[in-house]
Design a protein around this motif. Structure first.
Motif, PDB file in Angstrom:
ATOM      1  N   ASP A  88      -2.493  -0.678 -28.272  1.00  0.00           N
ATOM      2  CA  ASP A  88      -3.486  -1.627 -27.749  1.00  0.00           C
ATOM      3  C   ASP A  88      -4.875  -1.001 -27.738  1.00  0.00           C
ATOM      4  O   ASP A  88      -5.658  -1.177 -26.799  1.00  0.00           O
ATOM      5  CB  ASP A  88      -3.105  -2.120 -26.348  1.00  0.00           C
ATOM      6  CG  ASP A  88      -1.913  -3.061 -26.367  1.00  0.00           C
ATOM      7  OD1 ASP A  88      -1.434  -3.389 -27.470  1.00  0.00           O
ATOM      8  OD2 ASP A  88      -1.452  -3.465 -25.290  1.00  0.00           O
ATOM      9  N   VAL A  89      -5.181  -0.270 -28.805  1.00  0.00           N
ATOM     10  CA  VAL A  89      -6.459   0.431 -28.920  1.00  0.00           C
ATOM     11  C   VAL A  89      -7.071   0.153 -30.289  1.00  0.00           C
ATOM     12  O   VAL A  89      -6.386   0.248 -31.313  1.00  0.00           O
ATOM     13  CB  VAL A  89      -6.292   1.953 -28.741  1.00  0.00           C
ATOM     14  CG1 VAL A  89      -7.630   2.671 -28.960  1.00  0.00           C
ATOM     15  CG2 VAL A  89      -5.755   2.274 -27.354  1.00  0.00           C
ATOM     16  N   ALA A  90      -8.339  -0.203 -30.286  1.00  0.00           N
ATOM     17  CA  ALA A  90      -9.112  -0.335 -31.519  1.00  0.00           C
ATOM     18  C   ALA A  90     -10.136   0.796 -31.572  1.00  0.00           C
ATOM     19  O   ALA A  90     -10.760   1.127 -30.559  1.00  0.00           O
ATOM     20  CB  ALA A  90      -9.822  -1.682 -31.571  1.00  0.00           C
ATOM     21  N   ALA A  91     -10.284   1.385 -32.745  1.00  0.00           N
ATOM     22  CA  ALA A  91     -11.291   2.424 -32.969  1.00  0.00           C
ATOM     23  C   ALA A  91     -12.230   1.950 -34.072  1.00  0.00           C
ATOM     24  O   ALA A  91     -11.773   1.553 -35.153  1.00  0.00           O
ATOM     25  CB  ALA A  91     -10.639   3.736 -33.352  1.00  0.00           C
ATOM     26  N   VAL A  92     -13.507   1.970 -33.801  1.00  0.00           N
ATOM     27  CA  VAL A  92     -14.529   1.669 -34.804  1.00  0.00           C
ATOM     28  C   VAL A  92     -15.418   2.893 -34.918  1.00  0.00           C
ATOM     29  O   VAL A  92     -15.888   3.421 -33.900  1.00  0.00           O
ATOM     30  CB  VAL A  92     -15.372   0.441 -34.412  1.00  0.00           C
ATOM     31  CG1 VAL A  92     -16.446   0.176 -35.473  1.00  0.00           C
ATOM     32  CG2 VAL A  92     -14.490  -0.789 -34.232  1.00  0.00           C
ATOM     33  N   VAL A  93     -15.630   3.366 -36.144  1.00  0.00           N
ATOM     34  CA  VAL A  93     -16.553   4.476 -36.375  1.00  0.00           C
ATOM     35  C   VAL A  93     -17.736   3.953 -37.178  1.00  0.00           C
ATOM     36  O   VAL A  93     -17.577   3.478 -38.305  1.00  0.00           O
ATOM     37  CB  VAL A  93     -15.883   5.648 -37.107  1.00  0.00           C
ATOM     38  CG1 VAL A  93     -16.922   6.745 -37.395  1.00  0.00           C
ATOM     39  CG2 VAL A  93     -14.748   6.236 -36.266  1.00  0.00           C
ATOM     40  N   VAL A  94     -18.894   4.008 -36.552  1.00  0.00           N
ATOM     41  CA  VAL A  94     -20.149   3.593 -37.184  1.00  0.00           C
ATOM     42  C   VAL A  94     -20.776   4.838 -37.802  1.00  0.00           C
ATOM     43  O   VAL A  94     -20.993   5.840 -37.109  1.00  0.00           O
ATOM     44  CB  VAL A  94     -21.098   2.975 -36.145  1.00  0.00           C
ATOM     45  CG1 VAL A  94     -22.429   2.606 -36.799  1.00  0.00           C
ATOM     46  CG2 VAL A  94     -20.460   1.762 -35.484  1.00  0.00           C
ATOM     47  N   ARG A  95     -21.043   4.786 -39.099  1.00  0.00           N
ATOM     48  CA  ARG A  95     -21.636   5.945 -39.770  1.00  0.00           C
ATOM     49  C   ARG A  95     -23.050   5.648 -40.226  1.00  0.00           C
ATOM     50  O   ARG A  95     -23.301   4.660 -40.918  1.00  0.00           O
ATOM     51  CB  ARG A  95     -20.800   6.363 -40.983  1.00  0.00           C
ATOM     52  CG  ARG A  95     -21.379   7.617 -41.663  1.00  0.00           C
ATOM     53  CD  ARG A  95     -20.718   7.922 -42.979  1.00  0.00           C
ATOM     54  NE  ARG A  95     -21.300   9.113 -43.590  1.00  0.00           N
ATOM     55  CZ  ARG A  95     -21.118   9.478 -44.858  1.00  0.00           C
ATOM     56  NH1 ARG A  95     -20.351   8.744 -45.648  1.00  0.00           N
ATOM     57  NH2 ARG A  95     -21.697  10.563 -45.340  1.00  0.00           N
ATOM     58  N   TYR A  96     -23.945   6.535 -39.813  1.00  0.00           N
ATOM     59  CA  TYR A  96     -25.302   6.558 -40.350  1.00  0.00           C
ATOM     60  C   TYR A  96     -25.384   7.716 -41.343  1.00  0.00           C
ATOM     61  O   TYR A  96     -25.258   8.883 -40.956  1.00  0.00           O
ATOM     62  CB  TYR A  96     -26.330   6.748 -39.236  1.00  0.00           C
ATOM     63  CG  TYR A  96     -26.592   5.496 -38.429  1.00  0.00           C
ATOM     64  CD1 TYR A  96     -27.561   4.578 -38.837  1.00  0.00           C
ATOM     65  CD2 TYR A  96     -25.881   5.231 -37.266  1.00  0.00           C
ATOM     66  CE1 TYR A  96     -27.819   3.431 -38.106  1.00  0.00           C
ATOM     67  CE2 TYR A  96     -26.122   4.076 -36.522  1.00  0.00           C
ATOM     68  CZ  TYR A  96     -27.095   3.187 -36.954  1.00  0.00           C
ATOM     69  OH  TYR A  96     -27.337   2.045 -36.223  1.00  0.00           O
ATOM     70  N   ARG A 103     -11.830  14.360 -43.053  1.00  0.00           N
ATOM     71  CA  ARG A 103     -11.916  15.226 -41.862  1.00  0.00           C
ATOM     72  C   ARG A 103     -12.888  14.660 -40.836  1.00  0.00           C
ATOM     73  O   ARG A 103     -12.618  14.684 -39.634  1.00  0.00           O
ATOM     74  CB  ARG A 103     -12.340  16.634 -42.280  1.00  0.00           C
ATOM     75  CG  ARG A 103     -11.252  17.425 -43.009  1.00  0.00           C
ATOM     76  CD  ARG A 103     -11.647  18.873 -43.190  1.00  0.00           C
ATOM     77  NE  ARG A 103     -12.798  19.013 -44.081  1.00  0.00           N
ATOM     78  CZ  ARG A 103     -12.727  19.110 -45.404  1.00  0.00           C
ATOM     79  NH1 ARG A 103     -11.530  19.065 -46.005  1.00  0.00           N
ATOM     80  NH2 ARG A 103     -13.809  19.257 -46.148  1.00  0.00           N
ATOM     81  N   ALA A 104     -14.012  14.131 -41.298  1.00  0.00           N
ATOM     82  CA  ALA A 104     -15.027  13.629 -40.369  1.00  0.00           C
ATOM     83  C   ALA A 104     -14.528  12.408 -39.607  1.00  0.00           C
ATOM     84  O   ALA A 104     -14.692  12.321 -38.380  1.00  0.00           O
ATOM     85  CB  ALA A 104     -16.308  13.287 -41.134  1.00  0.00           C
ATOM     86  N   TYR A 105     -13.916  11.459 -40.309  1.00  0.00           N
ATOM     87  CA  TYR A 105     -13.438  10.247 -39.622  1.00  0.00           C
ATOM     88  C   TYR A 105     -12.263  10.565 -38.706  1.00  0.00           C
ATOM     89  O   TYR A 105     -12.155  10.018 -37.603  1.00  0.00           O
ATOM     90  CB  TYR A 105     -13.071   9.168 -40.642  1.00  0.00           C
ATOM     91  CG  TYR A 105     -14.276   8.411 -41.148  1.00  0.00           C
ATOM     92  CD1 TYR A 105     -14.859   7.414 -40.370  1.00  0.00           C
ATOM     93  CD2 TYR A 105     -14.845   8.706 -42.372  1.00  0.00           C
ATOM     94  CE1 TYR A 105     -15.975   6.723 -40.809  1.00  0.00           C
ATOM     95  CE2 TYR A 105     -15.969   8.014 -42.835  1.00  0.00           C
ATOM     96  CZ  TYR A 105     -16.524   7.029 -42.049  1.00  0.00           C
ATOM     97  OH  TYR A 105     -17.637   6.342 -42.480  1.00  0.00           O
TER      98      TYR A 105
END
Length: 233
Positions: free
Chosen positions: A112-120, A133-135
């Motif tokens: 029940d967890v969502a992960a969003v990774v915003v990359r600049y 590795r970074a994500y």
């Protein structure tokens, strides 16, 4: 602490999720690229995708909004997306970070967890291995800091009691270590609700305790089972 009895066969009676509240945010920098991870507690796929949509609006100038989410007590629903990163370098590593997170030694039951990774993008290419590795690190480091709780399938039992006596009885039950569910307030009485392990011995012991605390004026009435948040430990 979870034990093997909590995981009979393939159907879990307990799993781990984020504590209720605002989404948790954490940021790392890799070769001048910013990776902003947002973890949100999401009960269903619509909620998970709503979190993603909101972050796309908030970080509208970011190059990538990669996501992964896991839903259900048995982690039945699993989704991920690279959002323009090379295939397999973002969404899948993020999903694996969620699935491999051990909440107690030997138990990876986060859901029940969502992960969003915003990359600049910082101007330096990381390569496929560097992106993986970074994500992965971005999600894993956020999970290491995020507040977690257990979700247990417990038997809800009601305890009808007069309004004047309800506050004291509730305090006594909490002091005795019982997990309390939402209280109902009715015209003639207050209905305290206790979440108990769904076995005869636990129910019988609680019934005796309620009778003792109330001098025989209140009784325990088993009802349905519900998923209830309980502290880690």
């Amino acid at each position: 602490m979870a034990d093997e009895a909590d995981y009979p066969g393939s159907r879990r009676s307990v799993y781990t999720t984020l504590a209720a509240g605002s989404p948790f945010r954490h940021e790392i920098e890799v070769k001048r690229s910013r990776f902003i991870t947002v973890l949100a507690r999401t009960p269903d796929e619509d909620a998970a995708r709503s979190v993603l949509a909101g972050l796309r609006r908030e970080f509208h100038d970011a190059r990538h909004h990669c996501f992964a989410f896991v839903l259900g007590p048995d982690q039945d629903v699993q989704r991920s997306n690279d959002d323009g990163e090379p295939s397999g370098t973002a969404g899948i590593p993020m999903l694996e970070a969620l699935l491999k997170r051990e909440t107690v030694p030997g138990v990876a039951d986060l859901s029940d967890v969502a992960a969003v990774v915003v990359r600049y993008f910082g101007g330096v290419l990381l390569g496929a291995g560097g992106l993986v590795r970074a994500y992965s690190e971005s999600v894993s480091s956020a999970l290491a800091l995020a507040p977690l709780v257990r979700r247990r399938r417990l038997r809800i039992c009601s305890v009808p009691v007069g309004h004047a006596a309800a506050g004291r009885l509730e305090n006594d039950l909490r002091a005795a270590g019982y997990v309390m569910a939402d209280t109902r307030y009715e015209a003639q009485e207050t209905v305290l609700r206790i979440a108990l392990p769904d076995d005869p011995d636990s129910l019988a012991a609680a019934a005796e305790h309620v009778a003792a605390l109330s001098a025989g004026n209140a009784r325990l009435m088993p009802e349905e089972t519900e998923w209830i948040d309980v502290p880690m430990g």
